[in-house]
Enzyme design. Structure first.
Site, mmCIF file in Angstrom:
data_model
loop_
_atom_site.group_PDB
_atom_site.id
_atom_site.type_symbol
_atom_site.label_atom_id
_atom_site.label_comp_id
_atom_site.label_asym_id
_atom_site.label_seq_id
_atom_site.Cartn_x
_atom_site.Cartn_y
_atom_site.Cartn_z
ATOM 1 N N GLY A 50 1.191 -1.383 -0.045
ATOM 2 C CA GLY A 50 -0.241 -0.258 0.133
ATOM 3 C C GLY A 50 0.673 0.828 0.086
ATOM 4 O O GLY A 50 1.992 1.546 0.232
ATOM 5 N N GLN A 55 2.674 10.184 1.939
ATOM 6 C CA GLN A 55 3.524 9.698 1.950
ATOM 7 C C GLN A 55 4.650 9.847 0.928
ATOM 8 O O GLN A 55 6.786 9.565 0.886
ATOM 9 C CB GLN A 55 3.960 7.700 1.722
ATOM 10 C CG GLN A 55 3.304 7.237 3.240
ATOM 11 C CD GLN A 55 2.750 5.684 2.808
ATOM 12 O OE1 GLN A 55 2.274 5.215 2.804
ATOM 13 N NE2 GLN A 55 4.022 4.955 4.129
ATOM 14 N N CYS A 97 6.072 -0.124 7.393
ATOM 15 C CA CYS A 97 5.107 0.681 6.997
ATOM 16 C C CYS A 97 7.063 1.354 6.098
ATOM 17 O O CYS A 97 7.503 1.306 6.606
ATOM 18 C CB CYS A 97 5.414 1.900 7.578
ATOM 19 S SG CYS A 97 4.874 3.661 7.380
ATOM 20 N N LEU A 98 6.834 1.961 4.863
ATOM 21 C CA LEU A 98 7.469 2.352 4.081
ATOM 22 C C LEU A 98 8.426 3.739 4.612
ATOM 23 O O LEU A 98 9.608 3.945 4.048
ATOM 24 C CB LEU A 98 6.502 2.219 2.586
ATOM 25 C CG LEU A 98 6.595 1.030 2.125
ATOM 26 C CD1 LEU A 98 5.893 1.100 0.369
ATOM 27 C CD2 LEU A 98 7.581 -0.061 1.479
ATOM 28 N N HIS A 139 -5.132 1.017 8.059
ATOM 29 C CA HIS A 139 -3.527 1.496 7.759
ATOM 30 C C HIS A 139 -2.935 2.914 6.817
ATOM 31 O O HIS A 139 -2.462 3.692 7.316
ATOM 32 C CB HIS A 139 -1.992 0.597 7.450
ATOM 33 C CG HIS A 139 -0.500 0.560 7.797
ATOM 34 N ND1 HIS A 139 0.181 0.546 8.213
ATOM 35 C CD2 HIS A 139 -0.143 1.920 6.702
ATOM 36 C CE1 HIS A 139 1.141 1.291 8.277
ATOM 37 N NE2 HIS A 139 1.613 1.921 7.108
ATOM 38 N N GLU A 140 -3.694 2.619 5.386
ATOM 39 C CA GLU A 140 -3.039 3.653 4.897
ATOM 40 C C GLU A 140 -4.300 4.924 5.183
ATOM 41 O O GLU A 140 -3.902 5.977 4.183
ATOM 42 C CB GLU A 140 -3.414 3.693 3.633
ATOM 43 C CG GLU A 140 -2.756 1.838 2.837
ATOM 44 C CD GLU A 140 -1.565 2.384 2.503
ATOM 45 O OE1 GLU A 140 -0.935 3.003 2.659
ATOM 46 O OE2 GLU A 140 -0.248 1.452 3.553
ATOM 47 N N HIS A 143 -2.756 7.727 7.493
ATOM 48 C CA HIS A 143 -1.859 7.874 6.726
ATOM 49 C C HIS A 143 -2.064 9.709 6.259
ATOM 50 O O HIS A 143 -1.716 10.378 5.966
ATOM 51 C CB HIS A 143 -0.959 7.696 5.474
ATOM 52 C CG HIS A 143 0.467 6.846 5.568
ATOM 53 N ND1 HIS A 143 0.908 7.356 6.609
ATOM 54 C CD2 HIS A 143 0.712 5.359 5.730
ATOM 55 C CE1 HIS A 143 1.707 6.227 6.892
ATOM 56 N NE2 HIS A 143 1.467 4.722 6.127
HETATM 57 O O1 K1U Z 1 1.670 2.455 3.138
HETATM 58 C C1 K1U Z 1 2.615 1.971 3.886
HETATM 59 O O2 K1U Z 1 3.527 2.401 4.409
HETATM 60 C C2 K1U Z 1 2.659 0.128 3.529
HETATM 61 C C3 K1U Z 1 2.613 -0.903 4.125
HETATM 62 C C4 K1U Z 1 1.282 -0.849 4.749
HETATM 63 C C5 K1U Z 1 0.686 -2.376 5.310
HETATM 64 C C6 K1U Z 1 1.588 -2.866 5.248
HETATM 65 C C7 K1U Z 1 1.628 -4.054 6.468
HETATM 66 C C8 K1U Z 1 0.259 -3.821 6.838
HETATM 67 C C9 K1U Z 1 -0.760 -3.003 6.821
HETATM 68 C C10 K1U Z 1 0.077 -2.193 5.693
HETATM 69 C C11 K1U Z 1 3.726 -2.148 3.699
HETATM 70 O O3 K1U Z 1 3.612 -2.134 2.518
HETATM 71 S S1 K1U Z 1 4.938 -2.390 4.373
HETATM 72 C C12 K1U Z 1 5.939 -3.372 2.954
HETATM 73 C C13 K1U Z 1 5.355 -5.084 3.562
HETATM 74 O O4 K1U Z 1 3.606 -5.391 3.978
HETATM 75 C C14 K1U Z 1 5.243 -5.695 2.452
HETATM 76 C C15 K1U Z 1 5.950 -5.691 1.680
HETATM 77 C C16 K1U Z 1 6.409 -6.466 0.676
HETATM 78 C C17 K1U Z 1 5.710 -8.249 0.562
HETATM 79 C C18 K1U Z 1 4.904 -8.399 1.505
HETATM 80 C C19 K1U Z 1 4.708 -7.137 2.788
HETATM 81 ZN ZN ZN Z 2 2.612 3.638 5.959
#
Ligand code: K1U
Ligand code: ZN
Length: 177
Positions: A50, A55, A97-98, A139-140, A143
């Site tokens: 996401g 972000q 979270c990225l 989560h999104e 943000h």
């Molecule tokens: O919003 C963001 O920072 C993105 C975040 C979203 C998220 C992850 C986990 C639970 C709720 C919301 C991410 O994508 S973090 C990376 C991640 O979870 C992932 C990366 C590659 C493959 C699978 C998962």
């Molecule tokens: Zn995030």
């Protein structure tokens, strides 16, 4: 020749834009199709499941998602999303979270949510889900209001995680210099 979609730089905590409230996308905003394509490309490259517009420094209520389930690409663009219903039942799940790279914590949220949004044509849509989809939607949308997953954990865990992140980002910057 293949045309590459230009990637966007992802902001990291403590950038103040991650703590600000985003404004609604206007119905006639012509930039949204291009911005959402660039956000999807940035999310896939990261990689993530996401990404919310704040972000990448765009203070708009715009979210992209792809849970990568069954290895089938399923990109989604949610314009002006809002949670319109959620269960009293809660579910705990590890989140990352990225904007806080390398940091993870268990977050407890409503187990199932219904979200209303517009698609890129302006059509009103709804999506409902549980599990990873529910966590990712919440989560999104958080943000868009300047809320981060660390706001849902104890102050002690939050401070530990934020200090660890600051140390790691400082080290990375020193390695780059
Ligand atoms: O919003 C963001 O920072 C993105 C975040 C979203 C998220 C992850 C986990 C639970 C709720 C919301 C991410 O994508 S973090 C990376 C991640 O979870 C992932 C990366 C590659 C493959 C699978 C998962
Ligand atoms: Zn995030």
């Amino acid at each position: 020749m293949t045309l590459q979609t230009e990637l966007l730089p992802i902001l990291f905590v403590p950038d103040p834009r991650l703590r600000a409230k985003a404004r609604p996308v206007a119905p006639d905003d012509q930039r949204i199709a291009d911005l959402s394509a660039r956000m999807l490309a940035t999310m896939y490259k990261a990689p993530g499941i996401g990404l919310a517009a704040p972000q990448v420094g765009e203070m708009l209520r715009l979210v992209v998602l792809d849970l990568h389930e069954n290895d089938v690409p399923a990109p989604m663009v949610l314009v002006n999303p809002q949670v319109i219903a959620s269960t009293d039942e809660l579910a705990a799940r590890e989140e990352g979270c990225l904007s806080l790279p390398g940091q993870f914590a268990e977050v407890t949220r409503p187990a199932r949510v219904k979200v209303r949004y517009q698609d890129l044509t302006g059509a009103r849509k709804e999506i409902e889900g549980d599990g990873l989809l529910a966590a990712c939607l919440q989560h999104e949308i958080d943000h868009l209001d300047g809320v981060l997953f660390v706001d849902h954990i104890s102050p002690l865990k939050r401070n530990m995680l934020l200090r660890k992140l600051a140390k790691e980002l400082k080290l990375k910057a020193q390695e780059k210099a």
